[in-house]
Design a protein around this motif. Structure first.
Motif, PDB file in Angstrom:
ATOM      1  N   GLN A   3       0.846  -1.187   0.000  1.00 49.04           N
ATOM      2  CA  GLN A   3       0.000   0.000   0.000  1.00 49.04           C
ATOM      3  C   GLN A   3       0.881   1.237   0.000  1.00 49.04           C
ATOM      4  N   LEU A   4       0.350   2.317  -0.560  1.00 44.66           N
ATOM      5  CA  LEU A   4       1.024   3.607  -0.536  1.00 44.66           C
ATOM      6  C   LEU A   4       0.240   4.534   0.382  1.00 44.66           C
ATOM      7  N   VAL A   5       0.961   5.128   1.342  1.00 46.71           N
ATOM      8  CA  VAL A   5       0.329   5.986   2.335  1.00 46.71           C
ATOM      9  C   VAL A   5       0.802   7.418   2.122  1.00 46.71           C
ATOM     10  N   GLU A   6      -0.128   8.285   1.732  1.00 46.18           N
ATOM     11  CA  GLU A   6       0.182   9.684   1.413  1.00 46.18           C
ATOM     12  C   GLU A   6      -0.127  10.586   2.603  1.00 46.18           C
ATOM     13  N   VAL A  24       5.866   3.603   1.312  1.00 48.24           N
ATOM     14  CA  VAL A  24       5.401   2.266   0.926  1.00 48.24           C
ATOM     15  C   VAL A  24       5.203   1.431   2.185  1.00 48.24           C
ATOM     16  N   ALA A  25       4.012   0.905   2.340  1.00 50.92           N
ATOM     17  CA  ALA A  25       3.721  -0.021   3.433  1.00 50.92           C
ATOM     18  C   ALA A  25       3.619  -1.421   2.855  1.00 50.92           C
ATOM     19  N   GLY A  26       4.305  -2.370   3.483  1.00 51.34           N
ATOM     20  CA  GLY A  26       4.311  -3.725   2.969  1.00 51.34           C
ATOM     21  C   GLY A  26       5.655  -4.075   2.364  1.00 51.34           C
ATOM     22  N   SER A  27       5.790  -5.313   1.976  1.00 46.34           N
ATOM     23  CA  SER A  27       7.064  -5.820   1.497  1.00 46.34           C
ATOM     24  C   SER A  27       7.203  -5.691  -0.019  1.00 46.34           C
ATOM     25  N   ILE A  28       8.291  -5.068  -0.450  1.00 48.14           N
ATOM     26  CA  ILE A  28       8.610  -5.022  -1.870  1.00 48.14           C
ATOM     27  C   ILE A  28      10.055  -5.478  -2.046  1.00 48.14           C
ATOM     28  N   PHE A  29      10.373  -5.944  -3.241  1.00 51.28           N
ATOM     29  CA  PHE A  29      11.730  -6.414  -3.514  1.00 51.28           C
ATOM     30  C   PHE A  29      12.623  -5.254  -3.925  1.00 51.28           C
ATOM     31  N   SER A  30      12.113  -4.397  -4.808  1.00 51.67           N
ATOM     32  CA  SER A  30      12.886  -3.238  -5.242  1.00 51.67           C
ATOM     33  C   SER A  30      11.966  -2.210  -5.884  1.00 51.67           C
ATOM     34  N   ILE A  31      12.493  -0.994  -5.995  1.00 49.30           N
ATOM     35  CA  ILE A  31      11.756   0.127  -6.569  1.00 49.30           C
ATOM     36  C   ILE A  31      12.310   0.452  -7.945  1.00 49.30           C
ATOM     37  N   ILE A  69      10.765  16.882  -6.834  1.00 46.61           N
ATOM     38  CA  ILE A  69      10.543  15.538  -6.337  1.00 46.61           C
ATOM     39  C   ILE A  69      11.857  14.970  -5.820  1.00 46.61           C
ATOM     40  N   SER A  70      11.754  14.201  -4.746  1.00 43.48           N
ATOM     41  CA  SER A  70      12.930  13.530  -4.203  1.00 43.48           C
ATOM     42  C   SER A  70      12.486  12.212  -3.585  1.00 43.48           C
ATOM     43  N   ALA A  71      13.434  11.318  -3.399  1.00 40.17           N
ATOM     44  CA  ALA A  71      13.090  10.006  -2.868  1.00 40.17           C
ATOM     45  C   ALA A  71      14.188   9.510  -1.941  1.00 40.17           C
ATOM     46  N   ASP A  72      13.774   8.743  -0.968  1.00 42.08           N
ATOM     47  CA  ASP A  72      14.685   8.043  -0.078  1.00 42.08           C
ATOM     48  C   ASP A  72      14.351   6.562  -0.221  1.00 42.08           C
ATOM     49  N   ASN A  73      15.102   5.865  -1.076  1.00 42.84           N
ATOM     50  CA  ASN A  73      14.768   4.479  -1.369  1.00 42.84           C
ATOM     51  C   ASN A  73      14.898   3.586  -0.138  1.00 42.84           C
ATOM     52  N   ALA A  74      15.834   3.897   0.719  1.00 38.82           N
ATOM     53  CA  ALA A  74      16.010   3.086   1.926  1.00 38.82           C
ATOM     54  C   ALA A  74      14.780   3.176   2.820  1.00 38.82           C
ATOM     55  N   LYS A  75      14.144   4.341   2.832  1.00 35.06           N
ATOM     56  CA  LYS A  75      12.927   4.530   3.622  1.00 35.06           C
ATOM     57  C   LYS A  75      11.677   4.260   2.810  1.00 35.06           C
ATOM     58  N   LYS A  76      11.843   3.902   1.547  1.00 31.26           N
ATOM     59  CA  LYS A  76      10.708   3.624   0.662  1.00 31.26           C
ATOM     60  C   LYS A  76       9.737   4.803   0.675  1.00 31.26           C
ATOM     61  N   THR A  77      10.288   6.001   0.517  1.00 29.96           N
ATOM     62  CA  THR A  77       9.479   7.209   0.618  1.00 29.96           C
ATOM     63  C   THR A  77       9.814   8.154  -0.528  1.00 29.96           C
ATOM     64  N   ASN A 100       9.018  -4.027  -7.941  1.00 28.33           N
ATOM     65  CA  ASN A 100       9.202  -5.461  -8.101  1.00 28.33           C
ATOM     66  C   ASN A 100       8.869  -6.127  -6.770  1.00 28.33           C
ATOM     67  N   THR A 101       8.086  -7.175  -6.811  1.00 29.75           N
ATOM     68  CA  THR A 101       7.711  -7.892  -5.597  1.00 29.75           C
ATOM     69  C   THR A 101       7.978  -9.383  -5.780  1.00 29.75           C
ATOM     70  N   ASP A 102       7.680 -10.157  -4.752  1.00 27.88           N
ATOM     71  CA  ASP A 102       7.836 -11.610  -4.810  1.00 27.88           C
ATOM     72  C   ASP A 102       9.229 -11.977  -5.305  1.00 27.88           C
ATOM     73  N   TRP A 103      10.242 -11.393  -4.661  1.00 30.11           N
ATOM     74  CA  TRP A 103      11.657 -11.660  -4.985  1.00 30.11           C
ATOM     75  C   TRP A 103      11.969 -11.378  -6.448  1.00 30.11           C
ATOM     76  N   GLY A 104      11.283 -10.361  -6.981  1.00 33.46           N
ATOM     77  CA  GLY A 104      11.557  -9.932  -8.342  1.00 33.46           C
ATOM     78  C   GLY A 104      10.773 -10.659  -9.409  1.00 33.46           C
ATOM     79  N   ARG A 105       9.919 -11.551  -9.021  1.00 36.82           N
ATOM     80  CA  ARG A 105       9.166 -12.322 -10.011  1.00 36.82           C
ATOM     81  C   ARG A 105       7.957 -11.560 -10.555  1.00 36.82           C
ATOM     82  N   GLU A 106       7.535 -10.555  -9.825  1.00 36.08           N
ATOM     83  CA  GLU A 106       6.384  -9.779 -10.275  1.00 36.08           C
ATOM     84  C   GLU A 106       6.749  -8.304 -10.328  1.00 36.08           C
TER      85      GLU A 106
END
Length: 121
Positions: A3-6, A24-31, A69-77, A100-106
């Motif tokens: 989920q994305l929480v704004e 980003v809330a929840g588990s993701i593999f990469s952005i 726009i800016s991003a902090d990938n480590a914080k998924k924000t 990418n989720t599910d260890w990069g499969r999706e």
């Protein structure tokens, strides 16, 4: 489940500033990328700004020079600093992210529920 929480929307006067955040809330593999679109009633959703995981940015023509726009990938924000706001910036702003989720499969793009930004004259 991802989920994305704004946060950060609200009412501001012309010429003022707001800062939107989206985590980003929840588990993701990469952005792959994250960013913001906006929509007003009766119009199509339009690009505001996107940023890739490598730091490349893309802005809508109407916000260039005013929004950052800016991003902090480590914080998924992802953040959107909005300056010199105009009445025509009034819209619902939607955070989105290509993950990418599910260890990069999706891979798919996710959208947040939106946050209202209103610029009063």
């Amino acid at each position: 489940q991802v989920q994305l929480v704004e946060s950060g929307g609200g009412l501001v006067q012309v010429g003022g500033s707001l800062r939107l955040s989206c985590v980003v809330a929840g588990s993701i593999f990469s952005i792959n990328d994250m960013g913001w679109h906006r929509q007003t009633p009766g119009k199509q959703r339009e690009l505001v700004a996107q940023v890739t995981s490598g730091g490349s940015t893309n802005y809508g023509d109407s916000v260039k020079g005013r929004f950052t726009i800016s991003a902090d990938n480590a914080k998924k924000t992802v953040y959107l600093q909005m300056n010199s706001l105009k009445p025509e910036d009034t819209a619902v702003y939607y955070c989105n992210g290509d993950f990418n989720t599910d260890w990069g499969r999706e891979r798919r793009r996710y959208w947040g529920p939106g946050t209202q930004v209103t610029v009063s004259s």
